[in-house]
Design a protein around this motif. Sequence first.
Motif, PDB file in Angstrom:
ATOM      1  N   GLY A  13      50.395  44.273  44.273  1.00  0.00           N
ATOM      2  CA  GLY A  13      49.614  44.395  45.280  1.00  0.00           C
ATOM      3  C   GLY A  13      49.745  43.484  46.579  1.00  0.00           C
ATOM      4  N   ASP A  14      50.648  42.435  46.413  1.00  0.00           N
ATOM      5  CA  ASP A  14      51.268  41.744  47.325  1.00  0.00           C
ATOM      6  C   ASP A  14      51.812  42.654  48.557  1.00  0.00           C
ATOM      7  OD1 ASP A  14      50.528  39.466  46.164  1.00  0.00           O
ATOM      8  OD2 ASP A  14      52.700  38.761  45.617  1.00  0.00           O
ATOM      9  N   ILE A  15      51.462  42.374  49.833  1.00  0.00           N
ATOM     10  CA  ILE A  15      51.845  42.888  50.970  1.00  0.00           C
ATOM     11  C   ILE A  15      52.983  42.275  51.387  1.00  0.00           C
ATOM     12  CG2 ILE A  15      51.249  43.766  53.202  1.00  0.00           C
ATOM     13  CD1 ILE A  15      48.561  43.951  52.384  1.00  0.00           C
ATOM     14  N   LEU A  16      54.066  42.746  51.122  1.00  0.00           N
ATOM     15  CA  LEU A  16      55.644  41.959  51.599  1.00  0.00           C
ATOM     16  C   LEU A  16      55.608  41.812  53.152  1.00  0.00           C
ATOM     17  CD1 LEU A  16      57.688  43.288  48.668  1.00  0.00           C
ATOM     18  CD2 LEU A  16      56.149  41.242  48.619  1.00  0.00           C
ATOM     19  N   SER A  17      55.511  43.061  53.907  1.00  0.00           N
ATOM     20  CA  SER A  17      55.505  43.027  55.137  1.00  0.00           C
ATOM     21  C   SER A  17      54.380  43.898  55.938  1.00  0.00           C
ATOM     22  CB  SER A  17      56.986  43.008  55.684  1.00  0.00           C
ATOM     23  OG  SER A  17      57.484  44.346  55.019  1.00  0.00           O
ATOM     24  N   SER A  18      54.124  44.035  56.971  1.00  0.00           N
ATOM     25  CA  SER A  18      53.438  45.131  57.570  1.00  0.00           C
ATOM     26  C   SER A  18      53.707  44.922  59.124  1.00  0.00           C
ATOM     27  CB  SER A  18      51.794  44.747  57.351  1.00  0.00           C
ATOM     28  OG  SER A  18      51.510  43.620  58.027  1.00  0.00           O
ATOM     29  N   TRP A  19      53.329  46.131  59.823  1.00  0.00           N
ATOM     30  CA  TRP A  19      53.583  46.366  60.998  1.00  0.00           C
ATOM     31  C   TRP A  19      52.858  47.524  61.504  1.00  0.00           C
ATOM     32  CZ3 TRP A  19      57.232  46.851  57.526  1.00  0.00           C
ATOM     33  CH2 TRP A  19      57.847  48.407  57.336  1.00  0.00           C
ATOM     34  N   LYS A  20      52.505  47.458  62.759  1.00  0.00           N
ATOM     35  CA  LYS A  20      51.837  48.937  63.364  1.00  0.00           C
ATOM     36  C   LYS A  20      52.795  49.578  64.466  1.00  0.00           C
ATOM     37  CE  LYS A  20      47.562  48.418  63.757  1.00  0.00           C
ATOM     38  NZ  LYS A  20      46.058  48.152  64.393  1.00  0.00           N
ATOM     39  N   LEU A  21      52.898  50.847  64.430  1.00  0.00           N
ATOM     40  CA  LEU A  21      53.499  51.479  65.245  1.00  0.00           C
ATOM     41  C   LEU A  21      53.001  51.638  66.851  1.00  0.00           C
ATOM     42  CD1 LEU A  21      54.691  54.332  62.602  1.00  0.00           C
ATOM     43  CD2 LEU A  21      56.021  52.175  63.319  1.00  0.00           C
ATOM     44  N   GLU A  22      53.532  52.318  67.501  1.00  0.00           N
ATOM     45  CA  GLU A  22      53.151  52.574  68.941  1.00  0.00           C
ATOM     46  C   GLU A  22      52.034  53.345  68.746  1.00  0.00           C
ATOM     47  OE1 GLU A  22      56.103  53.526  71.496  1.00  0.00           O
ATOM     48  OE2 GLU A  22      57.235  51.582  71.448  1.00  0.00           O
ATOM     49  N   ASN A  23      51.987  54.405  67.898  1.00  0.00           N
ATOM     50  CA  ASN A  23      50.976  55.490  67.745  1.00  0.00           C
ATOM     51  C   ASN A  23      49.542  54.866  66.974  1.00  0.00           C
ATOM     52  OD1 ASN A  23      51.736  55.403  65.129  1.00  0.00           O
ATOM     53  ND2 ASN A  23      52.316  57.502  64.951  1.00  0.00           N
ATOM     54  N   GLY A  24      49.522  53.436  66.695  1.00  0.00           N
ATOM     55  CA  GLY A  24      48.642  52.895  65.960  1.00  0.00           C
ATOM     56  C   GLY A  24      48.767  52.984  64.246  1.00  0.00           C
ATOM     57  N   LEU A  25      49.567  53.554  63.658  1.00  0.00           N
ATOM     58  CA  LEU A  25      49.646  53.824  62.531  1.00  0.00           C
ATOM     59  C   LEU A  25      50.194  52.462  61.867  1.00  0.00           C
ATOM     60  CD1 LEU A  25      49.691  55.968  60.145  1.00  0.00           C
ATOM     61  CD2 LEU A  25      51.944  55.923  60.278  1.00  0.00           C
ATOM     62  N   LEU A  26      49.503  51.855  60.907  1.00  0.00           N
ATOM     63  CA  LEU A  26      49.813  50.918  59.949  1.00  0.00           C
ATOM     64  C   LEU A  26      50.701  50.923  58.792  1.00  0.00           C
ATOM     65  CD1 LEU A  26      49.134  47.714  59.697  1.00  0.00           C
ATOM     66  CD2 LEU A  26      47.135  48.182  58.287  1.00  0.00           C
ATOM     67  N   VAL A  27      51.604  50.240  58.716  1.00  0.00           N
ATOM     68  CA  VAL A  27      52.511  50.564  57.760  1.00  0.00           C
ATOM     69  C   VAL A  27      52.720  49.127  56.910  1.00  0.00           C
ATOM     70  CG1 VAL A  27      55.055  50.828  57.114  1.00  0.00           C
ATOM     71  CG2 VAL A  27      53.972  52.001  59.066  1.00  0.00           C
ATOM     72  N   THR A  67      48.245  53.549  56.951  1.00  0.00           N
ATOM     73  CA  THR A  67      46.774  53.779  57.173  1.00  0.00           C
ATOM     74  C   THR A  67      46.690  54.324  58.525  1.00  0.00           C
ATOM     75  OG1 THR A  67      46.410  52.260  55.786  1.00  0.00           O
ATOM     76  CG2 THR A  67      44.572  52.822  57.221  1.00  0.00           C
ATOM     77  N   GLY A  68      46.057  55.439  58.686  1.00  0.00           N
ATOM     78  CA  GLY A  68      46.053  55.744  60.289  1.00  0.00           C
ATOM     79  C   GLY A  68      44.662  56.428  60.746  1.00  0.00           C
ATOM     80  N   ASN A  69      44.611  56.855  61.850  1.00  0.00           N
ATOM     81  CA  ASN A  69      43.250  57.387  62.079  1.00  0.00           C
ATOM     82  C   ASN A  69      43.436  58.710  62.747  1.00  0.00           C
ATOM     83  OD1 ASN A  69      40.306  57.276  62.858  1.00  0.00           O
ATOM     84  ND2 ASN A  69      40.894  56.415  64.944  1.00  0.00           N
ATOM     85  N   GLY A  70      43.850  59.926  62.009  1.00  0.00           N
ATOM     86  CA  GLY A  70      44.450  60.908  62.441  1.00  0.00           C
ATOM     87  C   GLY A  70      45.490  61.281  63.088  1.00  0.00           C
ATOM     88  N   GLN A  71      46.310  60.388  63.182  1.00  0.00           N
ATOM     89  CA  GLN A  71      47.956  60.578  63.655  1.00  0.00           C
ATOM     90  C   GLN A  71      48.769  61.514  63.028  1.00  0.00           C
ATOM     91  OE1 GLN A  71      46.601  57.641  62.708  1.00  0.00           O
ATOM     92  NE2 GLN A  71      47.147  55.997  64.270  1.00  0.00           N
ATOM     93  N   ILE A  72      49.334  62.380  63.879  1.00  0.00           N
ATOM     94  CA  ILE A  72      50.316  63.343  63.646  1.00  0.00           C
ATOM     95  C   ILE A  72      51.510  63.432  64.388  1.00  0.00           C
ATOM     96  CG2 ILE A  72      48.466  64.956  62.851  1.00  0.00           C
ATOM     97  CD1 ILE A  72      48.854  66.467  65.555  1.00  0.00           C
ATOM     98  N   ARG A  73      52.816  63.936  63.756  1.00  0.00           N
ATOM     99  CA  ARG A  73      53.980  63.803  64.173  1.00  0.00           C
ATOM    100  C   ARG A  73      54.341  65.086  64.713  1.00  0.00           C
ATOM    101  NH1 ARG A  73      59.336  61.660  61.453  1.00  0.00           N
ATOM    102  NH2 ARG A  73      60.805  61.587  63.253  1.00  0.00           N
TER     103      ARG A  73
END
Length: 418
Positions: free
Chosen positions: A97-111, A412-418
């Motif tokens: 469960g450790d989150i080793l790294s995280s970042w947010k894309l320009e479209n708001g998608l959390l990775v 984790t997103g909020n309706g993002q599509i590609r």
Amino acid sequence: MTVTKVSVESQAKKAKKAARALSLLTTEQKNEVLYKLADHLENRAETILKANDLDLSNGREKGYNEAYLDRLALSKERITDFANGLREVAELDDPTGDILSSWKLENGLLVEKVRVPLGVIGMIYEARPNVTVDATGLALKSSNAIVLKGGSSAINSNKAIVEVMHEALDETVVSREVVQFIASTDRETTQQLFTMKEHIDVLIPRGGASLINAVVENATVPVLETGVGNCHLYIDRDADVEKALSILVNAKTDRPAVCNAAETLIVQEDWLKLHKEALIATLSEHDISVFGDEQVVSVIPNAKLAGEDDWKNEYLSLSIAIKTVKNVDEAIVHIDQYGTKHSEAIITENKETAATFMKLVDAAAIYHNASTRFTDGGALGFGAEIGISTQKLHARGPMGLPALTTIKYQMTGNGQIR
């Protein structure tokens, strides 16, 4: 001994099904399970020792050597040790469960890059019954199910240990199905385990070279390879004599039958000339027999001339190979040729020489002025270990909890599509 017919596929399926529930447990719940296992093992020590006596008796009848019998033997003290190993694992941080790294894309998608269990671990091992406990404890703490296949020499000990652990699991929130033991001495069952790719996520072999090679060469399941230990101790020209001899004695004689014991002593020739009497006395005092090159044979009484196999040999006894060299460069060449990339040590007061050795020697563990006996999960603060990896992918060195995990990317997103 009667061959027990088992269905490896059935057991692997049960382990895979049970593993899903482990991912939902909290760290506190898993720790409670480990403490329960430890208490039951200590409380049922007499049952385990009675089974171990059968294995030792069978081993003596078959002519097993003392080193092998030592790896097989249990005592109340050893049972307490591996019970305490479980308690130590319970005190370790839970990597799942450790989150080793995280970042947010320009479209708001959390990775998020998250550490998760491997799933089902298949453990194939030989004489050491403590592996049954160590592997189970690490698997459960990292939320993995485990399928155990011990060697025939320890069949009674391992069956008794697993029965005790199953009794303990029945008093917890964890199903006994997460710990599967293949209670058969039939080699065909081991071959079946090699091919359970659909149900087992990784195989870990722990034992001699023949076992490890058999798994690596024949398994279709991914293998997390452990290695044999042809470990070297290099005494440099600038080595302190008392420090060098103390480390030699510990590395060779503390437990000569284990993989982190020193098997070859490399000595810089000037140091040998100056301190040969002290070295001879130390070897004699501890009943260490020597296979050496011509220079060693001319200096050390009763030393036998070493052949090519002696430089490769994992003696697992109070025998040692001794090689003389002119400098650290020659020592490194010898280690590169004959080492197994397990543990290597240099004894010297020259920091530059030590730095050269530690940078250039290719091994999972490198020591300066310390014994190779520290290549051990417990000694290095990992708690119990699943094995010592000499490969370079995924995990290397003593493998503790993080080595039994992989990663998952969670978005984790909020309706993002590609």
